[in-house]
Design a protein around this motif. Sequence first.
Motif, mmCIF file in Angstrom:
data_model
loop_
_atom_site.group_PDB
_atom_site.id
_atom_site.type_symbol
_atom_site.label_atom_id
_atom_site.label_comp_id
_atom_site.label_asym_id
_atom_site.label_seq_id
_atom_site.Cartn_x
_atom_site.Cartn_y
_atom_site.Cartn_z
ATOM 1 N N GLY A 42 0.730 -1.764 -0.064
ATOM 2 C CA GLY A 42 0.064 0.174 -0.046
ATOM 3 C C GLY A 42 0.511 1.386 0.019
ATOM 4 N N GLU A 43 2.412 0.997 0.071
ATOM 5 C CA GLU A 43 2.987 2.723 -0.144
ATOM 6 C C GLU A 43 3.442 2.831 -2.003
ATOM 7 O OE1 GLU A 43 4.752 2.007 4.563
ATOM 8 O OE2 GLU A 43 5.120 1.166 2.508
ATOM 9 N N ALA A 44 4.022 3.843 -1.545
ATOM 10 C CA ALA A 44 3.852 3.916 -3.183
ATOM 11 C C ALA A 44 5.776 4.070 -3.442
ATOM 12 C CB ALA A 44 4.074 5.297 -3.402
ATOM 13 N N VAL A 45 6.239 3.071 -4.002
ATOM 14 C CA VAL A 45 7.907 3.025 -3.782
ATOM 15 C C VAL A 45 8.855 3.341 -5.002
ATOM 16 C CG1 VAL A 45 9.751 1.075 -3.528
ATOM 17 C CG2 VAL A 45 7.527 1.633 -2.291
ATOM 18 N N LEU A 46 9.437 3.745 -5.209
ATOM 19 C CA LEU A 46 10.567 4.402 -5.584
ATOM 20 C C LEU A 46 11.802 3.403 -6.146
ATOM 21 C CD1 LEU A 46 10.571 6.425 -8.457
ATOM 22 C CD2 LEU A 46 11.938 8.066 -6.700
ATOM 23 N N PRO A 47 12.673 2.809 -6.581
ATOM 24 C CA PRO A 47 12.646 2.289 -7.280
ATOM 25 C C PRO A 47 14.116 2.698 -7.604
ATOM 26 C CG PRO A 47 11.279 0.548 -7.640
ATOM 27 C CD PRO A 47 10.792 1.870 -7.444
ATOM 28 N N PHE A 48 15.410 3.074 -7.718
ATOM 29 C CA PHE A 48 16.519 3.175 -8.666
ATOM 30 C C PHE A 48 17.899 2.413 -7.698
ATOM 31 C CE2 PHE A 48 16.248 5.882 -4.332
ATOM 32 C CZ PHE A 48 18.003 5.743 -3.586
ATOM 33 N N LEU A 90 18.297 0.281 -4.142
ATOM 34 C CA LEU A 90 17.972 1.634 -3.370
ATOM 35 C C LEU A 90 16.129 1.755 -4.271
ATOM 36 C CD1 LEU A 90 21.047 3.604 -3.554
ATOM 37 C CD2 LEU A 90 20.101 2.114 -1.944
ATOM 38 N N ALA A 91 15.558 2.174 -2.447
ATOM 39 C CA ALA A 91 14.363 2.895 -3.228
ATOM 40 C C ALA A 91 14.144 3.609 -2.440
ATOM 41 C CB ALA A 91 13.314 1.758 -2.993
ATOM 42 N N LEU A 92 13.171 5.187 -2.719
ATOM 43 C CA LEU A 92 12.621 5.574 -1.778
ATOM 44 C C LEU A 92 11.290 5.489 -1.303
ATOM 45 C CD1 LEU A 92 13.749 8.918 -3.520
ATOM 46 C CD2 LEU A 92 14.737 7.749 -1.623
ATOM 47 N N VAL A 93 11.185 5.416 -0.203
ATOM 48 C CA VAL A 93 9.593 5.200 -0.094
ATOM 49 C C VAL A 93 8.531 6.398 0.610
ATOM 50 C CG1 VAL A 93 7.709 3.101 1.337
ATOM 51 C CG2 VAL A 93 9.763 2.840 0.625
ATOM 52 N N GLY A 94 7.686 7.230 -0.112
ATOM 53 C CA GLY A 94 6.676 7.567 0.172
ATOM 54 C C GLY A 94 5.725 7.646 1.964
ATOM 55 N N VAL A 95 6.216 8.153 2.883
ATOM 56 C CA VAL A 95 5.495 7.853 4.025
ATOM 57 C C VAL A 95 4.969 8.893 4.601
ATOM 58 C CG1 VAL A 95 6.229 7.433 6.237
ATOM 59 C CG2 VAL A 95 7.523 6.577 4.860
ATOM 60 N N PRO A 96 3.261 8.751 4.005
ATOM 61 C CA PRO A 96 2.478 10.032 4.848
ATOM 62 C C PRO A 96 3.411 10.333 6.329
ATOM 63 C CG PRO A 96 0.453 7.761 3.839
ATOM 64 C CD PRO A 96 2.738 7.675 3.914
ATOM 65 N N GLY A 97 2.533 11.991 6.669
ATOM 66 C CA GLY A 97 3.282 12.319 7.704
ATOM 67 C C GLY A 97 5.086 12.569 7.842
ATOM 68 N N ALA A 98 6.105 11.994 7.126
ATOM 69 C CA ALA A 98 7.623 11.851 7.656
ATOM 70 C C ALA A 98 7.977 13.905 6.595
ATOM 71 C CB ALA A 98 8.150 10.620 5.980
ATOM 72 N N GLU A 99 7.246 14.140 6.364
ATOM 73 C CA GLU A 99 7.171 15.926 6.603
ATOM 74 C C GLU A 99 7.143 16.604 7.819
ATOM 75 O OE1 GLU A 99 2.723 14.904 5.622
ATOM 76 O OE2 GLU A 99 4.361 14.165 5.210
ATOM 77 N N ASN A 100 6.897 15.701 8.787
ATOM 78 C CA ASN A 100 7.346 16.406 10.014
ATOM 79 C C ASN A 100 8.006 15.953 10.902
ATOM 80 O OD1 ASN A 100 4.064 17.414 10.195
ATOM 81 N ND2 ASN A 100 2.559 15.587 10.620
ATOM 82 N N GLU A 101 9.196 14.889 10.362
ATOM 83 C CA GLU A 101 10.323 14.555 11.028
ATOM 84 C C GLU A 101 11.168 15.228 10.238
ATOM 85 O OE1 GLU A 101 10.520 10.033 9.346
ATOM 86 O OE2 GLU A 101 8.726 10.155 10.207
ATOM 87 N N ALA A 102 12.610 15.237 11.338
ATOM 88 C CA ALA A 102 13.332 16.203 11.083
ATOM 89 C C ALA A 102 14.294 15.578 9.909
ATOM 90 C CB ALA A 102 14.754 16.355 11.982
ATOM 91 N N GLY A 103 14.385 17.263 8.972
ATOM 92 C CA GLY A 103 14.956 16.481 7.520
ATOM 93 C C GLY A 103 16.477 17.476 7.136
ATOM 94 N N TRP A 104 17.948 16.926 6.848
ATOM 95 C CA TRP A 104 18.766 17.130 7.391
ATOM 96 C C TRP A 104 19.123 17.921 5.388
ATOM 97 C CZ3 TRP A 104 22.985 19.619 8.324
ATOM 98 C CH2 TRP A 104 24.521 19.649 7.114
ATOM 99 N N SER A 105 19.422 19.097 4.714
ATOM 100 C CA SER A 105 19.704 19.932 4.079
ATOM 101 C C SER A 105 21.014 20.809 3.796
ATOM 102 C CB SER A 105 18.260 21.152 3.623
ATOM 103 O OG SER A 105 19.077 21.400 2.110
ATOM 104 N N ASN A 106 21.792 20.642 2.796
ATOM 105 C CA ASN A 106 23.310 21.219 2.682
ATOM 106 C C ASN A 106 22.867 22.214 1.786
ATOM 107 O OD1 ASN A 106 23.022 18.468 0.745
ATOM 108 N ND2 ASN A 106 24.911 18.327 0.702
ATOM 109 N N GLY A 107 21.556 21.795 1.235
ATOM 110 C CA GLY A 107 21.503 22.985 0.208
ATOM 111 C C GLY A 107 21.380 22.369 -1.834
#
Length: 310
Positions: free
Chosen positions: A109-115, A123-140
């Motif tokens: 039931g989760e959206a997955v982007l394999p790469f 590897l894969a990126l999994v879209g997790v609802p609510g993950a935007e509320n978790e801290a995210g590192w950005s170096n620009g």
Amino acid sequence: MSGIHHVTAIAGNALRNFDFYTRSLGLRFVKKTVNFDDPGTYHFYYGDETGHPGTILTFFPWEGAVAGRGGVGQTQQTAFRVPARSLGYWTHRFIEKGIAHEALEKRFGEAVLPFTDPDGMSLALVGVPGAENEAGWSNGDVPGEHAIRGFHGVTLLLENAAKTSSILTDVFGFKETVREGSIIRLTADNAAGGIVDIYEAKGFLPGRQGAGSVHHVAFRAVDDADQAEMSRKLVETHGQHPTEQKDRNYFRSVYFREPGGILLEIATDIPGFAVDEPVESLGEHLKLPAFLEPHRNDIEGVLPPLERAA
């Protein structure tokens, strides 16, 4: 807390690996050190701002390493968490940067982007609802709102799941939550790195480690006592033969091969990556354990420079 502590993989060219994970994926370069058993080789650690357990992907980059071959007895895929609404951003980013990827798919039931990375690591990126509320590192390089939030989990490719599943549940605190075809999902009570999928694949060829392969997966122990209890269970209940504890400076480790042949580790959460340099300058300098410090000049003389391309 239970779940994955870190995943360690094998790469080829060091600078290519460094550029891909810091620039293309926007992870923080948490630690630049060496393979303690092979000090002429880097050991890179990538993760979030402070290197929390559950966010750390590490590499041994061996120049000229032969490509690995996927198969039974290996970690088939390593997946990261991103906000569900960020998958469009990442798809466009992969296209713009020429990063090999597949179409979005659904798993459990989760959206997955394999790469794959430049060495062919799955590897894969999994879209997790609510993950935007978790801290995210950005170096620009990657905007903070779309940043990777640590591990989602790993997929193990095994001939038989039963004994491995028993270790994950009894020793590491996972619970089987659902099955989808030949894949068994086990979940731990932890946001980052709390999922292990076991793909039971009978009759597949065994894998061969090399560039693009996962070397081992490490699971979390709070401290030495917690780790010792896990080791006791491995021996007394599951007939395993874990190693003695090894000091890795940033955590303390015990290793064993699960019944399917995959190398697993139990790593303590303590002392963490800020033990030898401040958080604000993590990864900026080559850090060596005390027993290698007298050999610093020789080691620095053989390690390739990490000067980013313009």
